[in-house]
Design a protein around this motif. Sequence first.
Motif, PDB file in Angstrom:
ATOM      1  N   UNK A   1      91.584  17.570  27.146  1.00  0.00           N
ATOM      2  CA  UNK A   1      90.192  17.918  26.915  1.00  0.00           C
ATOM      3  C   UNK A   1      89.821  19.296  27.432  1.00  0.00           C
ATOM      4  N   UNK A   2      88.650  19.736  26.959  1.00  0.00           N
ATOM      5  CA  UNK A   2      88.085  21.025  27.328  1.00  0.00           C
ATOM      6  C   UNK A   2      86.639  20.814  27.737  1.00  0.00           C
ATOM      7  N   UNK A   3      86.231  21.473  28.815  1.00  0.00           N
ATOM      8  CA  UNK A   3      84.840  21.414  29.249  1.00  0.00           C
ATOM      9  C   UNK A   3      84.290  22.837  29.352  1.00  0.00           C
ATOM     10  N   UNK A   4      83.121  23.082  28.723  1.00  0.00           N
ATOM     11  CA  UNK A   4      82.516  24.407  28.819  1.00  0.00           C
ATOM     12  C   UNK A   4      81.693  24.562  30.091  1.00  0.00           C
ATOM     13  N   UNK A   5      81.914  25.657  30.805  1.00  0.00           N
ATOM     14  CA  UNK A   5      81.068  26.050  31.925  1.00  0.00           C
ATOM     15  C   UNK A   5      80.083  27.044  31.324  1.00  0.00           C
ATOM     16  N   UNK A   6      78.816  26.610  31.187  1.00  0.00           N
ATOM     17  CA  UNK A   6      77.830  27.349  30.397  1.00  0.00           C
ATOM     18  C   UNK A   6      76.898  28.193  31.248  1.00  0.00           C
ATOM     19  N   UNK A   7      76.333  29.216  30.620  1.00  0.00           N
ATOM     20  CA  UNK A   7      75.257  29.979  31.240  1.00  0.00           C
ATOM     21  C   UNK A   7      74.022  29.086  31.296  1.00  0.00           C
ATOM     22  N   UNK A   8      73.146  29.362  32.249  1.00  0.00           N
ATOM     23  CA  UNK A   8      71.963  28.532  32.479  1.00  0.00           C
ATOM     24  C   UNK A   8      71.133  28.365  31.218  1.00  0.00           C
ATOM     25  N   UNK A   9      70.624  27.144  31.031  1.00  0.00           N
ATOM     26  CA  UNK A   9      69.720  26.856  29.939  1.00  0.00           C
ATOM     27  C   UNK A   9      70.369  26.528  28.614  1.00  0.00           C
ATOM     28  N   UNK A  10      71.692  26.448  28.560  1.00  0.00           N
ATOM     29  CA  UNK A  10      72.396  26.185  27.304  1.00  0.00           C
ATOM     30  C   UNK A  10      72.768  24.718  27.119  1.00  0.00           C
ATOM     31  N   UNK A  11      72.657  23.920  28.177  1.00  0.00           N
ATOM     32  CA  UNK A  11      73.018  22.510  28.112  1.00  0.00           C
ATOM     33  C   UNK A  11      71.794  21.643  28.380  1.00  0.00           C
ATOM     34  N   UNK A  12      71.691  20.497  27.698  1.00  0.00           N
ATOM     35  CA  UNK A  12      70.600  19.579  28.022  1.00  0.00           C
ATOM     36  C   UNK A  12      70.869  18.900  29.370  1.00  0.00           C
ATOM     37  N   UNK A  13      69.815  18.529  30.083  1.00  0.00           N
ATOM     38  CA  UNK A  13      70.018  17.865  31.363  1.00  0.00           C
ATOM     39  C   UNK A  13      70.596  16.470  31.160  1.00  0.00           C
ATOM     40  N   UNK A  14      71.186  15.912  32.167  1.00  0.00           N
ATOM     41  CA  UNK A  14      71.292  16.441  33.527  1.00  0.00           C
ATOM     42  C   UNK A  14      72.505  17.367  33.674  1.00  0.00           C
ATOM     43  N   UNK A  15      72.332  18.407  34.462  1.00  0.00           N
ATOM     44  CA  UNK A  15      73.409  19.355  34.738  1.00  0.00           C
ATOM     45  C   UNK A  15      73.478  19.640  36.225  1.00  0.00           C
ATOM     46  N   UNK A  16      74.617  20.170  36.635  1.00  0.00           N
ATOM     47  CA  UNK A  16      74.803  20.708  37.976  1.00  0.00           C
ATOM     48  C   UNK A  16      74.921  22.207  37.810  1.00  0.00           C
ATOM     49  N   UNK A  17      74.266  22.966  38.700  1.00  0.00           N
ATOM     50  CA  UNK A  17      74.226  24.419  38.550  1.00  0.00           C
ATOM     51  C   UNK A  17      74.689  25.119  39.815  1.00  0.00           C
ATOM     52  N   UNK A  18      75.144  26.350  39.623  1.00  0.00           N
ATOM     53  CA  UNK A  18      75.480  27.217  40.751  1.00  0.00           C
ATOM     54  C   UNK A  18      75.088  28.642  40.361  1.00  0.00           C
ATOM     55  N   UNK A  19      74.432  29.344  41.268  1.00  0.00           N
ATOM     56  CA  UNK A  19      74.075  30.743  41.047  1.00  0.00           C
ATOM     57  C   UNK A  19      75.021  31.624  41.833  1.00  0.00           C
ATOM     58  N   UNK A  20      75.262  32.820  41.311  1.00  0.00           N
ATOM     59  CA  UNK A  20      76.202  33.728  41.958  1.00  0.00           C
ATOM     60  C   UNK A  20      75.800  35.161  41.694  1.00  0.00           C
ATOM     61  N   UNK A  21      76.297  36.058  42.528  1.00  0.00           N
ATOM     62  CA  UNK A  21      75.979  37.479  42.411  1.00  0.00           C
ATOM     63  C   UNK A  21      76.909  38.171  41.431  1.00  0.00           C
ATOM     64  N   UNK A  22      76.339  39.084  40.688  1.00  0.00           N
ATOM     65  CA  UNK A  22      77.073  39.990  39.817  1.00  0.00           C
ATOM     66  C   UNK A  22      76.887  41.399  40.350  1.00  0.00           C
ATOM     67  N   UNK A  23      77.613  42.338  39.788  1.00  0.00           N
ATOM     68  CA  UNK A  23      77.452  43.729  40.208  1.00  0.00           C
ATOM     69  C   UNK A  23      76.035  44.207  39.945  1.00  0.00           C
ATOM     70  N   UNK A  24      75.372  43.623  38.960  1.00  0.00           N
ATOM     71  CA  UNK A  24      74.073  44.111  38.507  1.00  0.00           C
ATOM     72  C   UNK A  24      72.957  43.084  38.648  1.00  0.00           C
ATOM     73  N   UNK A  25      73.159  42.013  39.394  1.00  0.00           N
ATOM     74  CA  UNK A  25      72.118  41.001  39.544  1.00  0.00           C
ATOM     75  C   UNK A  25      72.705  39.647  39.881  1.00  0.00           C
ATOM     76  N   UNK A  26      72.060  38.597  39.395  1.00  0.00           N
ATOM     77  CA  UNK A  26      72.510  37.228  39.626  1.00  0.00           C
ATOM     78  C   UNK A  26      72.652  36.500  38.301  1.00  0.00           C
TER      79      UNK A  26
END
Length: 183
Positions: A78-103
């Motif tokens: 199987x394959x599971x997509x790790x999506x950008x915020x707001x692309x999956x219907x709930x319920x989801x688990x999220x994690x925020x992280x820093x980029x060179x230009x923001x979060x």
Amino acid sequence: MTPDAVDRIRALVRDVPNFPEPGVMFRDLTGVFASAQGLRDTADAIIATAPEGIELIAGLDARGFIVGATVAARLGIGFVPVRKAGKLPPPTTAISFDLEYGRATFELRDTTVNAGQRVLVVDDLLATGGSARAAGALLRRSGAHLLGYSFLVELIGLAGRESLEADPEAGGVPVHSVLTLPA
């Protein structure tokens, strides 16, 4: 992985200087994705260095979906997509992280990964390692047993590999790349 296969893959990568801004060398992987042989060679190269016992491939939004799903299909898992915020219907688990230009924020649909499931993170490109590191943390938070990281291209000089290998939460999982290119 034969030297011929590496050469075939490299020939499909287009170097685009000064894109998206001056001084940046953009690595356009569209040629690899558009080539059946390129996709086969990429998947086979990742599989050749993959840890034993993979049960699930996790691909990062968006080009990691192409590479990861191809690897999963070749392995028959199987394959599971790790999506950008707001692309999956709930319920989801999220994690925020820093980029060179923001979060940024990644999300994973709850119940997609079973506790203890052995997962390999696959993405198209390793630069600083921030997105892959966040995806690994998100998967571990969801109960996965992280086996490692695999990339089509690793950009040398941006310390992405070092960031992933130094992650104390990941426990020294292996990091592999098919091609290494200067940043």
